[in-house]
Design an enzyme around this catalytic site. Sequence first.
Site, PDB file in Angstrom:
ATOM      1  CG  ASP A  69      -6.077  -1.809   3.655  1.00 54.18           C
ATOM      2  OD1 ASP A  69      -5.457  -0.727   3.154  1.00 54.18           O
ATOM      3  OD2 ASP A  69      -7.269  -2.164   2.950  1.00 54.18           O
TER       4      ASP A  69
ATOM      5  CG  ASP B 189      -1.961   1.382   1.252  1.00 52.61           C
ATOM      6  OD1 ASP B 189      -1.954   1.931   0.413  1.00 52.61           O
ATOM      7  OD2 ASP B 189      -2.683   1.165   2.090  1.00 52.61           O
TER       8      ASP B 189
ATOM      9  CB  ILE C  23      -0.325   6.909   0.892  1.00 52.75           C
ATOM     10  CG1 ILE C  23       0.792   7.449   0.031  1.00 52.75           C
ATOM     11  CG2 ILE C  23      -0.618   7.744   2.307  1.00 52.75           C
ATOM     12  CD1 ILE C  23       0.527   8.928  -0.347  1.00 52.75           C
ATOM     13  CG  ASP C  24      -2.514   1.910   5.426  1.00 55.19           C
ATOM     14  OD1 ASP C  24      -3.881   1.727   4.635  1.00 55.19           O
ATOM     15  OD2 ASP C  24      -2.344   1.649   6.723  1.00 55.19           O
TER      16      ASP C  24
HETATM   17  C1  IPD Z   1      -7.443   2.616   4.295  1.00 56.64           C
HETATM   18  C2  IPD Z   1      -6.775   2.976   5.600  1.00 56.64           C
HETATM   19  C3  IPD Z   1      -8.141   3.176   6.630  1.00 56.64           C
HETATM   20  C4  IPD Z   1      -8.970   1.823   6.691  1.00 56.64           C
HETATM   21  C5  IPD Z   1      -9.335   1.412   5.271  1.00 56.64           C
HETATM   22  C6  IPD Z   1      -8.132   1.153   4.488  1.00 56.64           C
HETATM   23  P1  IPD Z   1      -5.893   3.851   2.300  1.00 56.64           P
HETATM   24  O1  IPD Z   1      -6.352   2.555   3.430  1.00 56.64           O
HETATM   25  O2  IPD Z   1      -5.878   2.035   5.958  1.00 56.64           O
HETATM   26  O3  IPD Z   1      -7.552   3.348   7.883  1.00 56.64           O
HETATM   27  O4  IPD Z   1      -9.736   1.873   7.676  1.00 56.64           O
HETATM   28  O5  IPD Z   1     -10.041   0.196   5.119  1.00 56.64           O
HETATM   29  O6  IPD Z   1      -8.542   1.124   3.063  1.00 56.64           O
HETATM   30  O7  IPD Z   1      -7.174   3.916   1.397  1.00 56.64           O
HETATM   31  O8  IPD Z   1      -5.647   4.910   3.174  1.00 56.64           O
HETATM   32  O9  IPD Z   1      -4.692   3.051   1.657  1.00 56.64           O
END
Ligand code: IPD
Length: 313
Positions: free
Chosen positions: A256, A101, A103-104
């Site tokens: 994630d 990922d 940018i998480d």
């Molecule tokens: C999200 C974040 C968020 C979580 C979502 C993810 P992203 O990733 O980790 O905290 O609640 O399920 O999809 O979209 O920022 O890469």
Amino acid sequence: ADVNLQEIHDTLLSIAFEAGRMIMAANPNDISTGTKLNFMLTDIARAPSPAVDIVTETDQAVEKMVSTRLRAAYPAYEFVGEETYVAGVTKITDAPTFIVDPIDGTTNFIHGFPNACISLGFAVARRPAVGVVYNPFQDLLFTGVRGEGAYMQRNAALAAAGKLEAERRRLPLFPGGAPALGDLSTALVAVEWGSSRDGPNFDVKAEVFRRLAASKEAGGSMCHSLRCLGSAALNLCAVAAGQVDCYWEGGCYAWDVCAGWAILAEAGGVMADGNPGGWEPAVDARTYLAVRGAAALEQQRALVEEFWRVIGD
Ligand code: IPD
């Protein structure tokens, strides 16, 4: 067969620092000073409207850099990234696979809330084996290599550049080993709204949060409190560190959780995966519950059971 996990960790670390520089150079805080950061709301197949799944040009640029470097270094291994994943087409197989990922915590990123990271995972036979999670806003690094333990390092890029000495602490951050894990009424619980809030998704999440927080008289577990860090990977690292006791989310994808899962497992935590289909994207609810290391395995098991009981799963 002869996968060198330590070498993969080292490669991922250098990529994480490069990604960190890209993320900081994008300077999302400029939004408030009038510079327009280019972002768009995506509604690709996996996120039917109404969704708040936000993608920035930085997400895409970072993934490109990461995949280019990894494909050059490890042409024989598979690569799955959030931005290039195609629902129904991309498959996670038993082959050694980087799961990334770029940018998480994208929502935090665009708001300038300093809780976002690059999440670099590596799985073999669909099990997480290496995890590198780096938050450039805080120069905070979490790593885990199967069989080698999990670590947290503050001032990580500064230390890597030889600018200062930085202590590397083994996870969990309990000096005398993980203390006892009680029931949910003594727990700090991380949860997330995630991006899917349409129809039943919203109701399920709201009801889970209500049951966790409500008093026992009101049918809840009366946990100490709820936390949303805004990044699945950083939530998992917080569980690995023992800063929160558990983390629940419905709707996570492999990118994630892969890196954070590798770190969690090496820190003595457990991932109770509510999915019959494992972490294969697009299989089902993709519900995950991470529980911190504890004095005894039975305590982790008991918390997992109580959790499913409380939320009615
Ligand atoms: C999200 C974040 C968020 C979580 C979502 C993810 P992203 O990733 O980790 O905290 O609640 O399920 O999809 O979209 O920022 O890469």
